[in-house]
Scaffold this motif. Structure first.
Motif, PDB file in Angstrom:
ATOM      1  N   THR C 189       0.779  -1.247   0.000  1.00 23.07           N
ATOM      2  CA  THR C 189       0.000   0.000   0.000  1.00 23.07           C
ATOM      3  C   THR C 189       0.807   1.291   0.000  1.00 23.07           C
ATOM      4  OG1 THR C 189      -0.204  -0.193   2.414  1.00 23.07           O
ATOM      5  CG2 THR C 189      -1.991  -1.055   1.086  1.00 23.07           C
ATOM      6  N   THR C 193      -0.819   5.765  -5.736  1.00 26.51           N
ATOM      7  CA  THR C 193      -1.277   4.580  -6.472  1.00 26.51           C
ATOM      8  C   THR C 193      -0.679   4.582  -7.888  1.00 26.51           C
ATOM      9  OG1 THR C 193      -3.227   5.797  -7.195  1.00 26.51           O
ATOM     10  CG2 THR C 193      -3.438   4.485  -5.188  1.00 26.51           C
ATOM     11  N   TYR C 194      -1.108   3.607  -8.700  1.00 31.53           N
ATOM     12  CA  TYR C 194      -0.592   3.532 -10.073  1.00 31.53           C
ATOM     13  C   TYR C 194      -1.018   4.748 -10.898  1.00 31.53           C
ATOM     14  CZ  TYR C 194       0.196  -1.600  -9.607  1.00 31.53           C
ATOM     15  OH  TYR C 194       0.604  -2.858  -9.256  1.00 31.53           O
ATOM     16  N   LYS C 249       4.565  -1.428  -7.458  1.00 35.38           N
ATOM     17  CA  LYS C 249       4.412  -0.732  -8.735  1.00 35.38           C
ATOM     18  C   LYS C 249       5.104  -1.438  -9.891  1.00 35.38           C
ATOM     19  CE  LYS C 249       3.129   3.827  -7.207  1.00 35.38           C
ATOM     20  NZ  LYS C 249       3.543   4.719  -6.107  1.00 35.38           N
ATOM     21  N   VAL C 252       2.356  -2.421 -12.411  1.00 39.66           N
ATOM     22  CA  VAL C 252       1.581  -1.468 -13.214  1.00 39.66           C
ATOM     23  C   VAL C 252       1.718  -1.785 -14.705  1.00 39.66           C
ATOM     24  CG1 VAL C 252       3.388   0.303 -13.433  1.00 39.66           C
ATOM     25  CG2 VAL C 252       0.998   0.983 -13.440  1.00 39.66           C
ATOM     26  N   GLU C 274      -5.021   5.562 -10.852  1.00 36.67           N
ATOM     27  CA  GLU C 274      -5.731   4.535 -10.087  1.00 36.67           C
ATOM     28  C   GLU C 274      -6.247   5.095  -8.768  1.00 36.67           C
ATOM     29  OE1 GLU C 274      -3.207   1.688  -8.170  1.00 36.67           O
ATOM     30  OE2 GLU C 274      -4.353  -0.007  -8.964  1.00 36.67           O
ATOM     31  N   ARG C 276      -7.824   4.340  -4.748  1.00 26.15           N
ATOM     32  CA  ARG C 276      -7.406   3.440  -3.689  1.00 26.15           C
ATOM     33  C   ARG C 276      -8.177   2.129  -3.740  1.00 26.15           C
ATOM     34  NH1 ARG C 276      -2.987   2.665  -1.535  1.00 26.15           N
ATOM     35  NH2 ARG C 276      -2.797   4.916  -1.288  1.00 26.15           N
ATOM     36  N   HIS C 279      -6.725   0.029  -6.259  1.00 27.09           N
ATOM     37  CA  HIS C 279      -5.392  -0.407  -5.863  1.00 27.09           C
ATOM     38  C   HIS C 279      -5.442  -1.603  -4.933  1.00 27.09           C
ATOM     39  CE1 HIS C 279      -1.087   0.262  -5.544  1.00 27.09           C
ATOM     40  NE2 HIS C 279      -1.201  -0.038  -4.265  1.00 27.09           N
ATOM     41  N   SER C 283      -4.338  -4.276  -8.065  1.00 25.98           N
ATOM     42  CA  SER C 283      -3.017  -3.824  -8.481  1.00 25.98           C
ATOM     43  C   SER C 283      -2.052  -5.007  -8.397  1.00 25.98           C
ATOM     44  CB  SER C 283      -2.539  -2.644  -7.642  1.00 25.98           C
ATOM     45  OG  SER C 283      -2.467  -2.993  -6.267  1.00 25.98           O
TER      46      SER C 283
END
Lengths: 151, 294, 811
Positions: C189, C193-194, C249, C252, C274, C276, C279, C283
């Motif tokens: 986390t 995010t992405y 990541k 991604v 992205e 949350r 994600h 993700s």
């Protein structure tokens, strides 16, 4: 999620059965339901608004009556899909005559909720499902007993 | 996570707010602190047609002591309650409860009215106000009415407020406020929703026998619960280990929690007993002058 | 100007911009005009056939430019290549079937994200739900629902390994102890995010993708293969600021391909950020794992052999670089212990959960949980002190470099001294006495120990151990951990450094500046480090990126070598100008001078000026300008041999943890009283940065021990879609932590540095479990799964009490 419950209805088993099979009564009792449109024998399409307080979602639903055993009971199968996700609920309804003009309705249900609501609503999902289902049967009771009064 | 589009109005007076409520009906939603509503909008769990922002209605922002009652306007920020010397003096239960609400940053915006109307079953303010014998003052364009908080909370996220109505004030009697108080909460992390919460106020006579007691429990049902049966056994008695145990057992028997991801039903019942006891015990120690027991 | 050199606590150059809101993250970038925004429609079902998708209504909605579905993806891309032989087809959108809740099903492109999300509601998908499976063992049963029909089972990879003489060790053992352990699926986390911006230009068939991806850049070839685009037509650009990743990541890349296709189909540049919920749902994450472990033990506590069957849940699709989750720790499976007889069975299974990938620790937390637990269980069984069992088995300082049973080469270490230090700092003996006293008062205090080897700097060859030697022989061997860096000086003397290590918050700009400052004798703050990455202009190779803590051992070494090349050139120019032998020259404080006659000197500015302004005056054969690139790899990073021996990492550090806890029997809550961690990561390049990284890993590990889990119900419904339910520890959950540094420099890296930051993600889950098991041992409770939530602990205590009552009643 699953659960069960029962309600006492002040009506004869035949009257209760007739009401439970009536799509207009079901439409009145199912949450946020505008009307039930018959698509095939025992199967209806409806638009439901399901939720609590301001948290409500629209679902395109099918409602089916299966294992119909007049006048003892049936299974109600509801499948709804909407932006918040999907709902799959099955309720088995069983009627037993108790006395003259009194019927006992027992129900058991399983419900599966998927998608966004399941992913973020875990804190309240179980309780709200229980509430909505018992609300349905309270409305059923009201529908049946009001009708009975005016009959 | 972007909300569906909405109209936005910011009434300058309560009358204007009523007009907007009438105009939009159940498509209008009031927003004050927004700490619960904005995430709900962003997650598209709710898509009202119009947001009616009542932050201008500063007449609803006050904490007063009047005729033996504490009266708080619905728009009072939680942080102001936290910092209020009047509240600390007159009802320390609230001062003890408020720090459990979210985090300081959210308390700067969140209002007491918002918390009550949102009616989350684990929320601290509904629980505390119920313990304090609170009443809600609700207004509509036509009339004003008061509801005892024991009747105000209907179920999850649902209160007695009718369409077109606005909660304007919460009040509770303080002149005979008991000396003993305790707010207990159990959560996984600081600032989280409570798994179980308990609020207790009580008073004793000079012998240490309990004369009045109110115990409310949160997180154990769809609404905060006033557990009368549990405290009935304590009236007129000094608090002993046995009585405390009995009270805890009764609480467990009278609440109906759901299980979820973080706490099973059995665990919640157990926690209800543990924290009801802690609340009663701490309140009792404070009442008989032994200070905080926990 | 000896300040701020290598090893000094120089404050980070990144911090000024990051703490004043001037960082440039992917969402801050607007590299082109006319960027449109994408929203993704995701599956609410864990497993279902897609019967139809109707997008006409969505396409009519305001501001919508187009909708892309699986049909387009199948026409425009190929499945992602992956390093297993199972014929799994993984595309960037669901094709014909959805296999996990949250799987992308369609993409809407609109003027803004709000309008795009409005249009998602108008897409009509008809699903035919199928039975789902999320449990690892259930997924392996013959009647399990099959996710990929072409594969015929849910097993994506399966290998066995034998090192030493395991059967002999088990036959000769005084006793054998065995147990089954469960490790949960959780994420890392990152706060950011992405994010992806994709721009396809039809003229020239060029696709530029900006994203907060951080490697490994093996995945660039995976993306190019999927997109069916020549690799030099796929330009990947990474901003210099990435808001954390911890491995997540790297996942991604399917979204990068997705947005590339979307941009191509719709004919517009597209941006996707992205949220949350997405994600948490879709993700990437670590794997959940079931481990069957058996240890052959002598009665003095010596472990002579280990058998481990590890089954990892890689989620609905096995995707690169999986099944590396099972093999990342292959070389250090036996941890810090002298165990030369090792049998392993590794299985990667697919279930209807989100696909996995790199994560901080990557397989380490899953490995050490059973290993360090079993060491404590051995102590229990033998009625020995766990500290003694550990001590007995630790590799000794004299044994380095140590070759492990599976081919790992531990470069340096002094495990025993570090371990004893941890015991001393936690006051081990004193605690045992306090524990006894507390027990008499009805309190449950416990102490846990864990010793782990922290591998860093992946050898790219390790992933191929997922294939059998015969399968490996069919293609090019893989090896090395190559990284590149460029150090250049412009005509006015401005020093710049280009790195390809793609930092995600570790402070590479700072450390690279320290290294170049030291080598060139200048103030590090005058050195400009460019952390942006561009596959068309940066010095990179397949191993580039930030993962497996490789900056300290590998990235820094590439910078070091590039800086050395520059230094060499400057010294050669100086030698020529001063008419001195290069061996007599030193470089410091902006000048080159003769060591024994410092009056004889020339300024760097002059030397640099010569290279640019007067190249004809340079020594014969020397090129003009100052621009040096170095690529670095470690000789011990060889491909696996035909016996499946592989040295999976460049360097190996060590962490010894000692943790004390109190368990509240009323609530089941675990309170950590003290967390002691002794760390050996070789030479520390910047002590200020190091402690932050260790704390981060530690708290992440604590999250895995007590709070974090990506939870699914037995029907495959995803339950933890927000931070209300996915619980990350916050500042208030952090216990008192004491970090002690210890250093056995690596003989393999030029600066002696090893990687760090992942160690405590691997040790914290098990050391806390050990402490809780110790606290609850009077109740006969076994701890073999995580997280240790209060509900779970309380239930275990209740069960133990009930068992006890039952026994008493039977008597």
């Amino acid at each position: 999620m699953n659960g069960n419950g029962s309600i006492e209805l002040n009506a004869s088993i035949e009257h209760v059965w007739k009401k439970l099979m009536d799509p207009e009564v079901l439409a009145e009792c199912i949450m946020g339901c505008k009307q039930l449109v018959l698509i095939e024998e025992g199967k209806y399409r409806a638009e439901l608004a399901v939720g609590i307080a301001a948290v409500k979602g629209k679902y395109d639903a099918t409602i089916e009556l299966v294992d119909v055993q007049a006048p003892k009971g049936y299974k109600l199968v509801v499948h709804g899909e909407g932006a918040p996700g999907f709902v799959d609920a099955e309720g088995v309804i069983h009627l037993t005559p108790v006395a003259e003009g009194k019927t006992n309705l027992t129900y058991s249900y399983t419900a599966e909720v998927g998608g966004k609501v399941a992913a973020i609503g875990q804190r309240m999902l179980g309780g709200v499902a229980k509430l909505l289902i018992s609300d349905f049967f309270k409305k059923v009771k009201k529908e049946i007993e009001n009708e009975q009064k005016t009959a | 996570m972007k909300p569906a589009s909405f109209d936005y109005c910011r009434p300058a007076t309560v009358e204007e707010a009523f007009q907007l409520l009438a105009e939009y009906g159940d498509e209008g939603k009031l927003i004050a602190g927004g700490q619960s509503l904005v995430p709900i909008l962003n997650m598209r769990l709710s898509s009202p047609k119009c947001l009616i922002d009542i932050n201008e209605l500063q007449d609803l922002n006050y904490i007063r002591y009047e005729d033996g009652w504490i009266k708080m306007g619905a728009l009072t920020r939680q942080r102001d309650v936290e910092k209020s010397a009047l509240i600390q003096e007159k009802c320390p239960l609230l001062s003890e409860a408020v720090p459990f609400i979210g985090h300081m940053q959210t308390r700067n915006r969140g209002t007491i009215g918002g918390s009550l109307v949102h009616a989350d079953p684990t929320a601290e303010l509904p629980l505390s106000f119920l313990a304090l014998n609170g009443r809600a003052v609700i207004q509509s364009a036509e009339e004003s009415r008061e509801v005892d908080l024991s009747e105000f909370f209907i179920t999850y996220l649902t209160t007695d407020i009718m369409p077109g109505e606005l909660l304007t004030e919460v009040k509770f009697p303080v002149d005979s406020v008991p000396k003993g108080y305790s707010f207990q909460e159990y959560s996984r992390r600081h600032g989280d929703f409570a798994l179980v919460a308990a609020a207790c106020i009580l008073d004793t006579d000079s012998e240490g026998r309990i004369t009045t007691i109110r115990l409310t429990m949160g997180g154990v049902d769809a609404v905060p619960i006033l557990v009368e049966e549990a405290v009935d056994v304590l009236i007129g008695e000094k608090l002993t280990e046995t009585l405390l145990e009995e009270a805890g057992r009764i609480v467990s028997a009278h609440v109906d929690p759901e299980g979820d991801l973080h706490a099973s039903r059995e665990y919640r019942l157990h926690l209800a007993r543990v924290f009801a006891k802690k609340a009663i015990q701490t309140a009792y120690h404070r009442a008989i002058g032994k200070g905080s027991a926990s | 100007m000896k300040q701020n050199r290598i090893g000094q606590p120089m404050s980070r150059v990144e911090d000024a911009r990051l703490t004043s809101g001037q960082g440039t993250y992917i969402d801050d970038l607007n590299p082109l005009p006319n960027i449109h925004h994408a929203a993704i429609l995701r599956s609410p079902y864990p497993h279902a056939r897609i019967k139809s998708i109707r997008t006409e209504k969505a396409q009519q909605m305001p501001g919508v430019k187009g909708v892309v579905t699986g049909q387009d993806i199948v026409e425009m891309t190929k499945p992602f290549p992956v390093g297993v032989t199972a014929p799994v087809k993984y595309y960037s959108l669901a094709v014909d079937k959805v296999r996990f809740v949250g799987e992308p099903v369609a993409v809407v492109v609109a003027k803004n994200r709000y309008l795009a999300e409005d249009a998602l509601d108008a897409i009509e998908v008809e699903y035919e739900p199928l039975p789902a499976v999320v449990d690892i063992e259930k997924a392996m049963e013959p009647e399990a629902p099959i996710l990929h029909e072409e594969v015929e089972s849910n097993i994506a990879n399966h290998r066995t390994f034998h090192y030493g003489d395991v059967n002999k060790a088990f036959m000769e053992a005084d006793f054998v102890i065995k147990h089954k352990f469960f490790f949960p699926k959780y994420s890392a986390t990152p706060v950011e995010t992405y994010g992806v911006i994709a721009h396809y230009e039809a003229c020239g068939n060029n696709l530029t993708i900006w994203s907060n991806f951080h490697g490994p850049f093996t995945l660039q070839s995976v993306m190019a293969a999927a997109l069916q685009i020549p690799s030099n037509h796929l330009r990947i650009i990474i901003p210099k600021d990435v808001g954390g990743s911890y491995g997540i990541k790297s996942g991604v890349f399917p979204y990068m391909v997705l947005m590339g296709v979307v941009s191509k189909k719709i004919g517009l540049p597209v941006k996707w950020i992205e949220d949350r919920q997405e994600h948490l749902m879709a993700s990437s994450s670590g794997t959940d794992r079931v481990t069957w472990i058996e240890a052959a033990v002598q009665k003095d506590g010596t472990v002579t052999g280990l058998k481990m069957k590890m089954v990892d849940n890689v989620g609905a699709y096995i995707r690169a670089p999986e099944p590396a989750c099972l093999y990342r720790t292959h070389s250090n499976t036996t941890g810090p212990y002298r165990i030369q007889n090792l049998a392993m069975e590794t299985v990667a299974v697919m279930t209807n959960k989100s696909p996995t990938g790199l994560i901080r620790g990557y397989g380490g937390p899953q490995l050490y949980f059973p290993l360090e637990r079993i060491m404590h269980m051995i102590a229990d069984k033998l009625d020995m002190d766990p500290a003694e069992v550990i001590r007995r088995n630790l590799i000794r300082a004299e044994e380095f470099p140590y070759k492990t049973a599976s081919g790992g080469i531990y470069d340096s270490g002094d495990y025993l001294t570090a371990f004893e230090k941890a015991l001393e700092m936690v006051d081990y003996q004193g605690f045992r006495e306090r524990q006894e006293k507390a027990h008499q008062e009805g309190k449950y205090l416990g102490i846990g120990l864990a010793c782990i080897v922290e591998p860093s700097g992946s050898n790219m060859g390790y992933i191929t151990v997922a294939l059998t030697p015969e399968e490996r022989a069919k293609s090019l061997p893989k090896s090395g951990c190559a990284e590149g860096a460029t150090v250049s000086i412009d005509p006015m003397g401005g020093i710049s450094v280009r790195i390809s290590t793609v930092p995600t918050g570790q402070g590479h700009e700072t450390v690279a500046a320290q290294i170049v400052g030291e080598v060139l004798g200048v103030d590090p703050r005058s050195v400009k480090v460019i952390a942006e990455m561009d596959t068309l202009t940066s010095p990179w190779s397949v191993a580039s990126g930030s993962y497996s803590s490789r900056f300290a051992p590998i990235g820094s070494s590439a910078v070091y070598h590039a800086a050395l090349k520059v230094r060499q050139k400057l010294l050669e120019i100086a030698a020529d100008q001063l008419k001195e032998s290069i061996d007599n020259l030193d470089i410091e404080s902006g000048k080159v001078f003769v060591r024994n006659n410092p009056e004889k000197q020339v300024s760097l500015k002059r030397l640099i000026g010569s290279a640019h302004w007067n190249p004809q005056g340079l020594p014969d054969g020397m090129e003009p300008g100052i621009h040096e690139t170095a690529f670095y790899t470690i000789p011990t990073a060889l491909p696996p041999d035909e016996n499946d021996l592989v040295n999976g990492s460049a360097t190996y550090g060590f962490v010894a943890d000692a943790v004390t806890v109190e368990v509240d029997p009323d609530t089941g809550e675990v309170k950590i009283l003290d967390y002691i961690t002794v760390h050996d990561a070789g030479k520390l390049l910047n002590p200020l940065i190091v402690d932050g990284q260790i704390m981060g890993g530690l708290v992440h590990g604590l999250g895995g021990a007590l709070y974090e889990e990506l939870a699914y119900d037995s029907n495959g419904q995803f339950l933890t879609g927000s931070f209300m339910d996915y619980l990350c520890p916050t500042a208030t959950e952090i216990p008192p932590v004491t970090i002690k540094h210890f250093s056995t420099p690596s003989p393999l890296t030029p600066l002696g540095a090893k990687g760090l930051g992942e160690g405590n993600t691997m040790s914290a889950p098990v050391v806390i479990a050990n402490a809780v098991a110790d606290a609850l041992s009077p109740l006969g409770i076994t701890i073999d799964s995580l997280p240790l939530s209060p509900n779970r602990i309380w239930s275990l205590i209740q069960e133990a009490h009930n068992q006890k009552q039952l026994k008493e009643e039977l008597v």
